[in-house]
Scaffold this motif. Structure first.
Motif, PDB file in Angstrom:
ATOM      1  N   ILE A 104       0.873  -1.183   0.000  1.00  0.00           N
ATOM      2  CA  ILE A 104       0.000   0.000   0.000  1.00  0.00           C
ATOM      3  C   ILE A 104       0.905   1.227   0.000  1.00  0.00           C
ATOM      4  N   ARG A 129       1.578   6.940   1.932  1.00  0.00           N
ATOM      5  CA  ARG A 129       0.651   7.868   2.578  1.00  0.00           C
ATOM      6  C   ARG A 129      -0.430   7.080   3.311  1.00  0.00           C
ATOM      7  N   LYS A 130      -1.003   6.098   2.582  1.00  0.00           N
ATOM      8  CA  LYS A 130      -2.031   5.269   3.232  1.00  0.00           C
ATOM      9  C   LYS A 130      -1.452   4.655   4.487  1.00  0.00           C
ATOM     10  N   ARG A 131      -0.251   4.093   4.384  1.00  0.00           N
ATOM     11  CA  ARG A 131       0.344   3.402   5.522  1.00  0.00           C
ATOM     12  C   ARG A 131       0.463   4.354   6.700  1.00  0.00           C
ATOM     13  N   TRP A 160      -1.315   7.073   7.416  1.00  0.00           N
ATOM     14  CA  TRP A 160      -2.601   7.363   8.074  1.00  0.00           C
ATOM     15  C   TRP A 160      -3.084   6.172   8.866  1.00  0.00           C
TER      16      TRP A 160
END
Lengths: 613, 687, 275
Positions: C5, C8-10, C12
């Motif tokens: 992933i 950035r996703k990680r 958040w």
């Protein structure tokens, strides 16, 4: 300091370089005219017609420059299964045996690769030597079995010998080859690994012919036929079957395709030799120097399939050519245009080639004539595997007219078929990035050769050297790569062995100590039989192999008993194939900055780049 | 690459950041490709001076810090650390002052169950000799006045059954009892009072969350969702029963004190003392006497009766030994409660009382022998009681009272004014029998009317006489005294007659005029021994009240005693005189520790608008008396502390004010102004 | 875990998890004090456990020869459990800096280590970009070597000059300004806060010389200017890389002490804790 910032493509003032001439460097300077004459008196040359050869490349020339005479002693291993080589061998005198069964690594003098256990890894780590490049004696030379080492000097070269020949020949199925018989030509011409091991049975004299000579010799019809027949019958069907496009083509059609297929090759096979020079050229000239395979704007007459080597797909852009993709093994060129032309309705004009294909260094291709392709292959291609535009033409309902036009617009962009890529297939027209800059950089530096290239994201790398330390701690305190290398904006392509798709380093290793693992594809050096000749190091265009003098754990250097010269070994990254971890460098990076990645495809790198937004 | 840039040599391909040393001649021809050894010695006999790599530079730092760290841990685990090092913070100044005298190394063990600061002992047992002695007990070593040790660690220092009652009571109101989160009988002091938070820290500051851990109807702030109270601060029962409403609206307007109608001013009775605190009452003389002295003088002047001689008809009287003539006639008189109390232990009398439940002789039915016997028995009882007091004095009363179950210090106060000689005279006067012997009883009576019953009596008397005679034989002086007296029966009888006649002729003894200061006297008309009390604060009457209070309200005797007007007039205003530990003056509420709610006027009266008492305390109009029977927690606590029969009392008190609602407090008691913490108004430690 | 992933996703995701965890502990602690228990024991032991977990990163880095999950994964765990520990620490302590001597040292260490860690995250995300921006990626251990090369190159440049005028003019300037610049290491001030003042000064100095020079001299001075620029960039690289390495040392050295003090604190706390 290496500096490879790609220059803008405006025409700069050209630098005059001498285009290399053939036979600048004879294969063997010792070949005398007498040898040539003697050879000409023997088969098959005797029966050849000298007139068949062009003035520029007479038969003598070939024999003198592209050949070398070998004297083999009994039990000498001439070629090894799995090796890469670019020369074929003609038996002049004596007998050799072609071993059909594959021999074990030990028999070929290669120590088998075994993953070590955790405990062993730990103990190695604890007992890692405090001096650099320390080796145990048994690690630098093969143990003397019944008084002879497997590696021996024959004339001026080191050769590796098979232990008790009779046993091997007795146990394995072998084919005897006598005078006048040729072997190893397929591997030589088509840059494929050797398919069998050949052992000198008696003292034999061999003529080693490098592939360039071979190629010219094919002008002799008989010789050519014998070679071609052999290739077509033995290899071509296999090569074609490997193509994703041909998966569903029935046998009968395939045979007809085989009949029609033309074999071509472009550029010099030792691209790595002039690579160092050519990479310094600005991209524009670089492109111009590359031999053209198919030119943009022409009508497509044949489907081009890359069998080996690399090709650059470029597009006219302003005054220069912009690279839009590069193609490698089993990529096709011109498929979209061909399909479109075949499926279009008569009213609409045929589509010319959208891009031109050039050979980067060396390119070996199969050419399937358009009509053969249309009749035999096209019907059996899944619609989803066709380029979008052609696929849209398969449906003749007006409802799709609009969408077809969409697709045409989409297809008018440099080939970009997401459908094929998303399904993990090799993109029919090569790998291609969003940023031409990165693409040209990769092509320019031949990084598309790398299957396990080490790439560092400089925007995340804190230069902590943990990768190097990790590498060192896995390799007895000796790092196997240097954390430096050419950079393109945020990416650094580190000088670590890329375990290339086209392992030029393996060509011409005298003892076959550098070998490629058939299932993992990792190229490793088997130090005990490495004679330290440095062929591989100089062959590697990326300077990723280092020759180091070795010493024992007290730091006393080893030297050769006879010559007194220090013992030199070639060292390089082995992907930590012996240790329980994967590549330690990648695991040791604390900031996701370093990755071992396959550059011959664009997908992995693109996805990897997309992650770090 | 800039035009002017010139190519510098490429850096050497040697990269060994894992080594501590780097070849000094890196990149040059002379450089040895394997570099210096681990100790930084050049293998070529010091051709170059190797340089430290970053690894080499930073290693010593890591090694040092690791050593220091291990030393620290080692000391922590093994070494005796000086207490001042591991002290987490300064003690609060009171404790610090106490400990300042002791040696620093012993200070920890004053409160902690450890003998040394060394932590190694922690892995074994705690400090030797301190097993089982926990910290709270050490707190109590000094704070023993706070609560009995047994209750020190139970919630609110109250036994669990009391807590249960409170919980039950509170279920009526909206605050729901919480399922006990913690063991409510093992609450350590340290749960609320945490030390080592600096010299200024106030250990008594307790977070509301601590309270709300058990009090589940938890609420964010006082102003909005504190549970409402029904009638606090009223209706908690007071030592003095004073109905503000009636006084303001009836009595004060209606009465004149030296000629003028007195205004009903709060400050008349509740004055501010030096500490700004509002006193609860002023003395009787100042506040009440003006109106209450006269009526009180009358009621208490009525006094109480110790014992009286009933009127017996002839045939019963004749059976009694020389029954006084003036006590002979129609059946009349009744048994005084005190006499009943004192006689309650002899069986004959108790039997008689049972036959005459009304205790009134006018109800005796002469037709029935049982009634006649009962009357006779009671009469004999009264006579024998007098006889005994005359003989044994106050001791007789005390012993009999104790036997009747009066275990009270007040007994002494009751009897202290009782003169036995008065009784003796009375006996002689009425029964003309000397307290010493009534040997004359069986000297031949001129009365010829001797019959079998009288014979039996004589025999009985004879028996009695026998031992008396024996007494005579032993004690000669008795004879002497008997000698001293004229023994002429006739004469004596005549004289007795004369005495009687003289007495009857003599003017009647008038107690009010002759005994204004009160005391015991004989009433020859009513044939009774009576006590006359003074108007207010009469010690004997008070003692009597305390005596009967011990018996409890449902005891017939105490009921009858309390019904006596003299007594009633006391108890009307002093309900708490009946408490298990009687209180006769009003105690200040400030500083009391037996209630969950605390209140002090001092800080409040400083607020200008609160200076007027009526701002909070509004007297209800007598017509609209506010009643609610909901028992607040405080009320229950009171009913536990004071006399159980408080309900009657509560109906008298607590409703003469309009309820003081929370609205009056929330104006100021917010987190910002006056705090609204639980402990501002509530007390945890209850005694 | 979290294989591919995007970062950035990680980020958040991890932040969300961390905050949730902190609030969970907060709830537990408040419930413990509700039950008149000892929330400080709960939070304290949580922090201690976190400290041990945090040290594991260092252990993992020293065991590269085992397959223990990638160090980057460990780093992620390290970062967020560090944040978590900081949060729980705030729940644990009455005051951020404690009163007693041991506790004072302990809390001070904790705060410093936490802050240095936060700086570390910041630095290792921002400094690399600045490093990449300038030309040439030099290895830290070779910086001295590069300096030597540059000064050597400058020397040789000057030696090659033929024109007498240039020799005099440039030679003077070289001897007075350039030579000390090339020969010496950058000042501590520069390493702390790199500025381009030196560079400006030297370059303008060179430019001003141009009017005294002829073509060849100009050429040379241009080359010298290039060298000055390179040397400046090299020092800049050095400064930033030193910063990137320095905080790690500070962080790890202090964290060792922190662990030691934390253990001491825990032991004594348990020893002196009684009802």
């Amino acid at each position: 300091m290496i500096d490879n910032t790609v220059l803008p493509l405006e025409p700069t003032e050209t630098i005059a370089v001498r285009r290399p001439q053939r036979w600048d460097a004879p294969m063997d300077a010792l070949m005398s005219q007498s040898d040539v004459n003697w050879l000409k008196s023997r088969e098959p040359f005797a029966s050849m017609d000298a007139k068949a050869f062009p003035k520029t490349t007479p038969l003598e020339g070939i024999l003198k420059n592209d050949c070398r005479l070998h004297r083999c002693e009994p039990g000498e291993i001439i070629v090894r299964e799995g090796d890469y080589g670019n020369s074929a061998y003609l038996v002049i005198a004596g007998g050799v045996r072609l071993v059909l069964d594959s021999l074990t690594g030990e028999q070929l003098g290669r120590t088998p690769q075994t993953k070590m256990s955790w405990s062993e890894a730990l103990s190695r780590f604890w007992r890692r030597s405090r001096v650099n490049e320390a080796r145990e004696p048994h690690e630098i030379t093969l143990s003397m079995t019944n008084g002879v080492t497997p590696v021996r000097q024959v004339d001026d070269r080191a050769a590796i010998f098979l232990q008790d020949v009779d046993a091997v020949l007795g146990t394995n199925e072998t084919v005897p080859l006598g005078p006048g018989e040729l072997f190893g030509e397929v591997a030589a011409m088509y840059r494929a690994p050797r398919t069998a091991t050949v052992i000198a049975e008696t003292e034999a004299t061999l003529l080693e012919i490098r592939w360039q000579g071979l190629r010219i010799l094919r002008r002799d019809p008989d010789f050519c036929r014998s070679l071609d027949d052999h290739y077509r019958t033995q290899w071509l069907p296999i090569h074609l079957r490997e193509l994703p496009l041909m998966r569903h083509v029935p046998e009968s059609n395939l045979s007809r395709v085989v009949e029609a297929t033309q074999l071509q090759s472009y550029g010099r096979m030792e691209w790595n030799a002039d690579y160092k020079r050519s990479r310094k050229l600005p991209a524009a000239e670089q492109i111009l120097t590359e031999p053209m395979v198919a030119e943009e704007g022409r009508l497509p007459t044949e489907l081009i399939i890359v069998r080996s080597g690399f090709g650059r797909v470029s597009q006219q852009f302003g005054a220069g050519h912009r690279t839009v993709a590069y193609v490698g093994k089993s990529h096709t060129f011109g498929l979209e245009e061909l399909a479109y032309n075949a499926l279009r309705d008569e009213t609409s004009p045929p589509q010319p080639l959208q891009q031109s294909l050039r050979a980067i260094g060396f390119l070996d291709t199969l050419h399937i004539p358009a009509e053969t392709f249309v009749s035999e292959v096209l019907p059996y291609i899944r619609r989803s595997e066709l380029p979008a535009i052609a696929a849209s033409l398969l449906v003749e309902t007006p409802a799709f007219g609009k969408r077809a036009s969409d697709d045409r617009r989409k297809a008018s962009r440099p080939a970009n078929s997401t459908s094929a890529e998303s399904r993990g297939l090799a993109h029919p027209s090569g790998s291609q990035f969003e940023t031409t800059g990165l693409l040209e950089f990769i092509v320019q530096n031949r990084l598309n050769n790398g299957r396990e290239a080490m790439v560092i994201d400089l925007h995340r790398c804190t230069r902590c050297d943990d990768c190097v330390k990790a590498c060192a701690s896995v390799h007895d305190g000796n790092p196997r790569f240097v954390r430096q290398g050419s950079t393109h904006d945020r990416l650094q392509f580190v000088q670590a062995c890329m375990h290339c798709a086209d392992p030029v380093c393996m060509i011409g290793c005298p003892t076959g100590s550098i070998a490629r693992d058939t299932d993992t594809g990792v190229v490793t050096i088997h130090e005990p039989i490495c004679v330290g000749c440095g062929t591989c190091a100089s062959a590697c265009p990326y300077e990723n192999i280092r020759m180091t003098s070795v010493n024992d754990h007290e730091g006393r250097p080893y030297h050769d008993a006879t010559t007194g010269k220090p013992i030199i070994k070639a060292t390089k990254c082995d992907m930590c194939s012996s240790s329980p971890t994967g590549p330690a460098c990648q695991a040791a990076c604390a900031h996701d900055a370093l990755v071992r990645i396959d550059l011959s495809e664009s997908k992995p790198l693109r996805e990897w780049l997309e992650r770090r937004q | 690459m800039r035009r002017t840039d010139r190519d510098l040599p490429l850096p050497p391909n040697q990269d060994r950041p894992n080594r501590a040393w780097l070849c000094g001649q890196l990149g040059e021809a002379k450089a040895c490709d394997n570099g210096p050894d681990a100790h930084g010695h050049c293998p070529l006999r010091g051709v170059c001076r190797p340089k430290r790599t970053w690894q080499g530079k930073r290693r010593p730092w890591l090694v040092c810090s690791f050593l220091i760290a291990s030393v620290v841990v080692g000391v922590a685990l093994l070494g005796p650390i000086h207490p001042s090092w591991i002290k987490p913070g300064e003690l609060s100044s009171p404790h610090a002052q106490i400990l300042s005298g002791t040696v620093e190394s012993d200070r920890c063990s004053t409160c902690h169950t450890v003998t040394t600061a060394s932590a190694i002992g922690w892995f074994f047992s705690a400090g030797a000799g301190h097993d089982g002695v926990d910290q709270s007990e050490r707190c109590l070593n000094c704070h023993h006045t706070l609560a009995p040790t047994s209750l020190a660690r139970s919630a609110h220092n109250t036994p669990s059954e009391v807590r249960d009652q409170i919980r039950l009571a509170s279920t009526a109101t909206q605050s729901h009892p919480r399922v006990a989160a913690a063991d409510q009988d093992a609450i350590a002091c340290s749960v609320c009072h945490q030390e080592h938070h600096g010299a200024q820290a106030d250990l008594r500051l307790v977070a509301d969350s601590k309270c709300q851990s058990c009090h589940a109807s938890s609420f964010s702030n006082f102003s909005t969702d504190h549970p409402d109270w029904s009638r606090w601060p009223y209706g908690r029962g007071g030592e003095i029963a004073f109905n503000h409403a009636t006084h303001e609206q009836k009595h004060f307007p209606g009465s004149q004190v030296n000629g003028s109608v007195a205004g009903f001013q709060c400050s008349q009775c509740h004055e501010q003392n030096s500490a700004n605190e509002i006193t609860r009452t002023r003395s009787y003389e100042v506040a009440c006497a003006a109106c209450h002295d006269q009526p009180l003088a009358i009621t208490s002047g009525e006094g109480i009766e110790l014992v009286s001689i009933p009127m017996l008809p002839r045939q019963l009287a004749s059976q009694q030994s020389n029954w006084p003539a003036q006590a002979t006639g129609f059946l009349d008189g009744n048994v005084s409660p005190i006499a009943e109390l004192l006689l309650s232990r002899d069986a004959e009398f108790a039997e008689a009382i049972r036959t005459l439940p009304t205790r009134n002789f006018s109800d005796v039915n002469l037709a029935s022998t049982a009634h006649r016997d009962a009357a006779a028995a009671i009469a004999r009882g009264a006579q024998s009681l007098l006889q005994e007091i005359a003989n044994r004095g106050q001791g007789a009363i005390e012993t009999r009272a104790r036997a009747a179950g009066v275990r009270s210090a007040a007994l002494r106060d009751f009897v202290h004014a009782m003169p036995p000689q008065l009784i003796a005279d009375t006996l002689e006067r009425w029964f003309n029998a000397s307290p010493v012997v009534d040997g004359s009883a069986f000297t031949a009576d001129p009365d010829d009317s001797l019959s079998s019953p009288s014979d039996q009596m004589i025999l009985g008397d004879n028996r009695l006489g026998d031992d008396l005679i024996n007494d005579d034989l032993i004690g000669g002086d008795l004879l002497a005294t008997s000698d001293a007296q004229p023994v002429d029966p006739l004469l004596s009888s005549v004289s007795s007659v004369i005495d009687a006649s003289r007495l009857t002729e003599s003017p009647r003894f008038d107690a009010p005029t002759m005994m204004p200061a009160g005391g015991w006297y004989r009433d020859d008309v009513r044939m009774s021994i009576r006590y006359r009390g003074v108007s207010h604060a009469d010690s004997t009457l008070r003692a009597l009240i305390e005596m009967v209070a011990v018996l409890g309200p449902d005891d017939p005797v105490s009921a009858r005693v309390l019904a006596l007007p003299a007594i009633k007039s006391c108890v009307d205003c002093h309900p708490s005189g009946l408490a298990s530990e009687p209180v006769w003056t009003s105690l200040p509420r400030v500083g009391r520790t037996d209630e969950f709610t605390k209140f002090s006027h001092a800080p409040h009266v400083n607020v200008a608008k609160l200076a007027d008492c009526k701002h909070c305390h509004q007297v209800a109009s007598t017509s609209s008396i506010h009643r609610d029977s909901m028992a607040s927690v405080a009320a229950v606590k009171v009913s536990l502390a004071s006399h159980p029969g408080d309900d009657s009392e509560e109906t008298r008190h607590g409703h003469d004010f309009l309820p003081l609602s929370r609205a009056a407090c929330v104006a100021c008691h917010t987190p910002e102004l006056a705090s609204d913490a639980c402990t501002t108004c509530h007390r945890y430690h209850i005694r | 875990m979290l294989g591919n992933i995007s970062f950035r996703k990680r980020r958040w995701f991890a932040l969300a998890i961390t905050t949730l965890a902190i609030f969970a502990v907060r709830w537990l602690a408040s419930r413990t004090s509700m039950n008149l228990g000892r929330p400080e024991v709960l939070t304290g032991s949580t922090v201690l456990a976190c400290l041990f977990l945090l040290v594991l990163l260092g252990v993992r880095r020293r065991l590269p020869f085992w397959r223990l999950g990638s160090v980057s994964m460990w780093t992620q765990i390290h970062i967020y459990s560090g944040l978590f520990a900081g949060g729980v620490y705030l729940l644990h302590v009455p005051a951020i800096i404690a009163g007693g001597r041991l506790e004072f040292a302990l809390s001070l260490l904790f705060v410093i280590v936490t802050l240095s860690g936060m700086y570390g995250v910041y630095a290792s995300r921002t400094l690399p970009k600045r490093l990449t921006a300038i030309e040439g990626q030099h290895r830290f251990d070779l910086v001295d070597w590069h300096r030597g090369q540059i000064s050597k190159a400058a020397r040789s440049l000057l030696d090659d000059v033929k024109e007498q005028t240039a020799v005099r003019v440039l030679g003077g300037y070289y001897g007075k300004n350039l030579q000390p610049f090339f020969a010496s290491r950058p000042s501590l001030a520069f390493v702390m806060a790199p500025t381009n003042l030196r560079r400006k000064r030297l370059l303008t100095g060179l430019q001003q010389l141009d009017r005294y020079l002829e073509s060849e001299g100009r050429e040379t001075s241009g080359a010298l200017a290039a060298l000055v620029r390179r040397r400046d960039e090299l020092d800049y690289q050095y400064a930033l890389q030193l910063r990137l390495r320095m905080w790690v040392v500070v962080h790890s050295v202090l964290s060792l002490l922190l662990i030691a003090f934390a253990i001491t604190h825990a032991v004594t706390a348990f020893r002196f804790m009684s009802s």
